[in-house]
Write a protein that holds these residues in place. Structure first.
Motif, mmCIF file in Angstrom:
data_model
loop_
_atom_site.group_PDB
_atom_site.id
_atom_site.type_symbol
_atom_site.label_atom_id
_atom_site.label_comp_id
_atom_site.label_asym_id
_atom_site.label_seq_id
_atom_site.Cartn_x
_atom_site.Cartn_y
_atom_site.Cartn_z
ATOM 1 N N PHE A 161 0.819 -1.084 0.040
ATOM 2 C CA PHE A 161 -0.077 0.112 0.037
ATOM 3 C C PHE A 161 0.899 1.157 -0.033
ATOM 4 C CE2 PHE A 161 -3.202 -3.139 1.035
ATOM 5 C CZ PHE A 161 -4.337 -2.559 0.931
ATOM 6 N N THR A 162 0.855 2.165 -0.823
ATOM 7 C CA THR A 162 1.673 3.247 -1.267
ATOM 8 C C THR A 162 1.054 4.437 -1.909
ATOM 9 O OG1 THR A 162 3.834 3.955 -2.162
ATOM 10 C CG2 THR A 162 2.300 2.199 -3.330
ATOM 11 N N ARG A 163 1.361 5.709 -1.355
ATOM 12 C CA ARG A 163 0.845 6.739 -2.001
ATOM 13 C C ARG A 163 1.645 7.256 -3.254
ATOM 14 N NH1 ARG A 163 0.090 7.584 3.282
ATOM 15 N NH2 ARG A 163 -1.985 8.315 3.923
ATOM 16 N N GLU A 164 2.817 6.579 -3.592
ATOM 17 C CA GLU A 164 3.495 6.842 -4.704
ATOM 18 C C GLU A 164 3.681 5.561 -5.631
ATOM 19 O OE1 GLU A 164 6.632 9.888 -3.508
ATOM 20 O OE2 GLU A 164 6.538 8.632 -2.064
ATOM 21 N N PRO A 165 2.656 5.189 -6.220
ATOM 22 C CA PRO A 165 2.913 3.870 -6.932
ATOM 23 C C PRO A 165 3.873 3.680 -8.006
ATOM 24 C CG PRO A 165 0.833 5.227 -7.712
ATOM 25 C CD PRO A 165 1.284 5.943 -6.352
ATOM 26 N N ALA A 166 4.089 4.701 -8.813
ATOM 27 C CA ALA A 166 4.985 4.829 -9.877
ATOM 28 C C ALA A 166 6.522 4.491 -9.141
ATOM 29 C CB ALA A 166 5.035 5.875 -10.524
ATOM 30 N N LYS A 167 6.542 5.153 -7.971
ATOM 31 C CA LYS A 167 8.068 4.880 -7.417
ATOM 32 C C LYS A 167 7.942 3.551 -6.884
ATOM 33 C CE LYS A 167 9.566 8.351 -5.213
ATOM 34 N NZ LYS A 167 9.789 9.232 -3.867
ATOM 35 N N ALA A 168 7.244 3.081 -6.371
ATOM 36 C CA ALA A 168 7.057 1.821 -5.525
ATOM 37 C C ALA A 168 7.249 0.636 -6.831
ATOM 38 C CB ALA A 168 5.691 1.470 -4.758
ATOM 39 N N ASP A 169 6.674 0.678 -7.842
ATOM 40 C CA ASP A 169 6.600 -0.166 -8.942
ATOM 41 C C ASP A 169 8.121 -0.282 -9.598
ATOM 42 O OD1 ASP A 169 3.837 -0.368 -8.780
ATOM 43 O OD2 ASP A 169 3.445 0.676 -10.508
ATOM 44 N N ALA A 170 8.676 1.043 -9.618
ATOM 45 C CA ALA A 170 10.046 0.927 -10.057
ATOM 46 C C ALA A 170 10.824 0.226 -9.331
ATOM 47 C CB ALA A 170 10.548 2.255 -10.601
ATOM 48 N N PHE A 171 10.727 0.589 -7.907
ATOM 49 C CA PHE A 171 11.834 0.173 -6.825
ATOM 50 C C PHE A 171 11.748 -1.596 -7.162
ATOM 51 C CE2 PHE A 171 12.115 -1.809 -2.774
ATOM 52 C CZ PHE A 171 13.342 -1.299 -2.347
ATOM 53 N N TYR A 172 10.447 -2.105 -6.984
ATOM 54 C CA TYR A 172 10.476 -3.504 -6.876
ATOM 55 C C TYR A 172 10.968 -4.331 -7.961
ATOM 56 C CZ TYR A 172 8.354 -2.647 -2.172
ATOM 57 O OH TYR A 172 8.139 -2.451 -0.854
ATOM 58 N N ALA A 173 10.593 -3.626 -9.121
ATOM 59 C CA ALA A 173 11.037 -4.003 -10.287
ATOM 60 C C ALA A 173 12.409 -4.204 -10.548
ATOM 61 C CB ALA A 173 10.369 -3.572 -11.663
ATOM 62 N N PRO A 186 -11.460 1.354 -13.310
ATOM 63 C CA PRO A 186 -11.264 3.173 -13.161
ATOM 64 C C PRO A 186 -11.334 3.450 -11.685
ATOM 65 C CG PRO A 186 -13.455 2.361 -13.668
ATOM 66 C CD PRO A 186 -12.727 0.879 -13.807
ATOM 67 N N ASP A 187 -11.859 2.527 -10.945
ATOM 68 C CA ASP A 187 -11.869 3.321 -9.432
ATOM 69 C C ASP A 187 -10.672 2.871 -8.399
ATOM 70 O OD1 ASP A 187 -14.478 4.054 -10.022
ATOM 71 O OD2 ASP A 187 -15.103 2.059 -9.589
ATOM 72 N N MET A 188 -9.555 2.276 -9.099
ATOM 73 C CA MET A 188 -8.255 2.248 -8.175
ATOM 74 C C MET A 188 -7.223 1.721 -9.015
ATOM 75 S SD MET A 188 -8.818 -1.798 -6.737
ATOM 76 C CE MET A 188 -10.276 -1.513 -6.120
ATOM 77 N N ASP A 189 -6.094 2.250 -8.617
ATOM 78 C CA ASP A 189 -4.742 1.770 -9.124
ATOM 79 C C ASP A 189 -4.187 0.582 -8.535
ATOM 80 O OD1 ASP A 189 -2.072 1.774 -10.168
ATOM 81 O OD2 ASP A 189 -1.708 3.746 -9.987
ATOM 82 N N TYR A 190 -4.279 -0.480 -9.136
ATOM 83 C CA TYR A 190 -3.719 -1.799 -8.791
ATOM 84 C C TYR A 190 -3.184 -2.432 -9.740
ATOM 85 C CZ TYR A 190 -3.988 -6.278 -5.693
ATOM 86 O OH TYR A 190 -3.768 -7.189 -4.995
ATOM 87 N N ARG A 191 -1.692 -2.944 -9.151
ATOM 88 C CA ARG A 191 -0.988 -3.789 -10.128
ATOM 89 C C ARG A 191 -0.729 -5.109 -9.441
ATOM 90 N NH1 ARG A 191 1.352 -2.297 -14.628
ATOM 91 N NH2 ARG A 191 0.928 -0.107 -15.243
ATOM 92 N N GLY A 198 0.351 -7.892 -4.802
ATOM 93 C CA GLY A 198 -0.162 -6.855 -5.282
ATOM 94 C C GLY A 198 0.423 -5.545 -4.684
ATOM 95 N N ARG A 199 -0.124 -4.327 -5.540
ATOM 96 C CA ARG A 199 0.375 -3.021 -5.198
ATOM 97 C C ARG A 199 -0.955 -2.048 -5.394
ATOM 98 N NH1 ARG A 199 -0.645 0.918 -7.713
ATOM 99 N NH2 ARG A 199 0.413 0.664 -9.591
ATOM 100 N N MET A 200 -1.229 -1.406 -4.199
ATOM 101 C CA MET A 200 -2.418 -0.668 -4.197
ATOM 102 C C MET A 200 -2.058 0.793 -3.960
ATOM 103 S SD MET A 200 -5.698 -0.177 -4.085
ATOM 104 C CE MET A 200 -6.844 -1.832 -3.640
ATOM 105 N N GLU A 201 -2.520 1.561 -4.576
ATOM 106 C CA GLU A 201 -2.389 3.092 -4.430
ATOM 107 C C GLU A 201 -3.160 3.549 -3.171
ATOM 108 O OE1 GLU A 201 -2.576 7.540 -6.394
ATOM 109 O OE2 GLU A 201 -3.561 5.801 -7.438
ATOM 110 N N MET A 202 -2.798 4.201 -2.095
ATOM 111 C CA MET A 202 -3.396 4.729 -0.941
ATOM 112 C C MET A 202 -3.972 6.141 -1.565
ATOM 113 S SD MET A 202 -0.594 3.603 2.035
ATOM 114 C CE MET A 202 -1.424 4.483 3.341
ATOM 115 N N THR A 203 -5.178 6.185 -1.585
ATOM 116 C CA THR A 203 -5.919 7.584 -1.789
ATOM 117 C C THR A 203 -6.173 8.322 -0.471
ATOM 118 O OG1 THR A 203 -8.213 6.673 -1.771
ATOM 119 C CG2 THR A 203 -6.980 6.474 -3.895
ATOM 120 N N ALA A 204 -6.255 9.769 -0.763
ATOM 121 C CA ALA A 204 -6.591 10.401 0.421
ATOM 122 C C ALA A 204 -7.904 10.055 0.893
ATOM 123 C CB ALA A 204 -6.510 11.923 0.169
ATOM 124 N N GLU A 205 -8.887 9.655 0.035
ATOM 125 C CA GLU A 205 -10.298 9.684 0.734
ATOM 126 C C GLU A 205 -10.222 8.311 1.536
ATOM 127 O OE1 GLU A 205 -9.736 9.248 -3.193
ATOM 128 O OE2 GLU A 205 -9.151 11.190 -2.640
#
Length: 265
Positions: free
Chosen positions: A145-157, A170-175, A186-193
């Motif tokens: 769970f992260t607020r910076e998904p692109a940064k996390a994706d690149a790191f683990y790759a 469309p309701d979530m950024d999940y990889r 899995g990787r989930m974007e943490m949203t402010a909501e």
């Protein structure tokens, strides 16, 4: 047991100020039994389901006042913990505990990805990791769970060589990450909501249960707290829980599914 490929989740443990309370809680919620504590290794105590090792609990280390937040830590397989630690640094992560030998059990280090999620690295020796997984009372899945998904994706790759696919929702950024075979993480974007700003990035560990609702009831009966769910999904009925000492985890009944599996691209 065959050596697991680098980057495969292989173990989970958690530090608790009150280990006996943790043993009572997880014994009831997940059906765990516990072995003898190993005084040579800081009273590290393995948990078992049907006689097979599934996780471990440990008290704070000497000098630690025990005031830190209890949390589950997921360990990824590595053929060389020291080399993986260097890859963590090179990819922008932080090594929190330098690689160390743990008797003849193996070698470990603790690290943090660039977005703040903490994880472990395990180079197997005599202890190869989970003896049971994917079955009731054992590890089955985990999500970053992260607020910076692109940064996390690149790191683990970069560190583990993961490939990823994005869920078409469309309701979530999940990889989902894999190594060319079955999904591993899995990787989930943490949203402010959904997440207050004080909640840091973390890796959520899922344990399999026969009945999600009964597991939540058992947790609440023992002063745990439901954070989310139970909720139906195509992957199973699941819920997120805080145990009495604040460690977050999730339970899922993968046999109770609702809806069609989303496409991954």
């Amino acid at each position: 047991m065959a050596v697991r490929p680098e980057g495969t989740p292989v173990w989970a443990d958690a530090m608790f100020k009150d280990v006996e309370l943790a043993k009572t809680f997880y014994g009831d919620v997940l059906g765990w039994t516990f072995g003898e504590s190993s005084s040579e290794f800081g009273d590290y105590t393995q948990a078992y389901r049907n006689g097979k090792a599934v996780a471990a609990v440990v008290p704070p280390m000497p000098g630690d006042d025990g005031q830190g937040q209890s949390a589950w830590c997921l360990y990824f397989a590595s053929p060389d913990a020291a080399a993986t630690a260097e890859k963590v640094r090179a990819a922008g992560g932080t090594v929190l505990m330098e690689p160390m030998q743990v008797g003849d059990f193996g070698s470990m280090c603790l690290a943090q990805d660039p977005t703040g999620a903490v994880f472990g690295v395990w180079q197997a020796g005599r202890h190869e990791g989970f003896e049971l997984e994917g079955e009731t009372g054992s590890y089955i899945w985990a999500e970053v769970f992260t607020r910076e998904p692109a940064k996390a994706d690149a790191f683990y790759a970069t560190v583990f060589g993961f490939r990823s696919k994005k869920m078409q929702d469309p309701d979530m950024d999940y990889r989902v990450f894999d190594l060319g075979g079955d999904p591993l993480l899995g990787r989930m974007e943490m949203t402010a909501e959904d997440f207050p700003p004080e909640v840091p990035s973390y890796i959520q560990v899922y344990f399999a249960v026969d009945n999600c609702d009964k597991a939540v009831e058992a947790a609440e009966r023992l002063n745990g707290r439901k954070v989310f769910g139970p909720m139906d999904s195509p992957f199973g009925r699941f819920a997120a829980i805080l145990d009495p000492q604040g460690a977050a985890f999730a339970v899922i009944d993968v046999r109770t599914t609702v809806g069609e599996m989303p496409e991954m691209v």
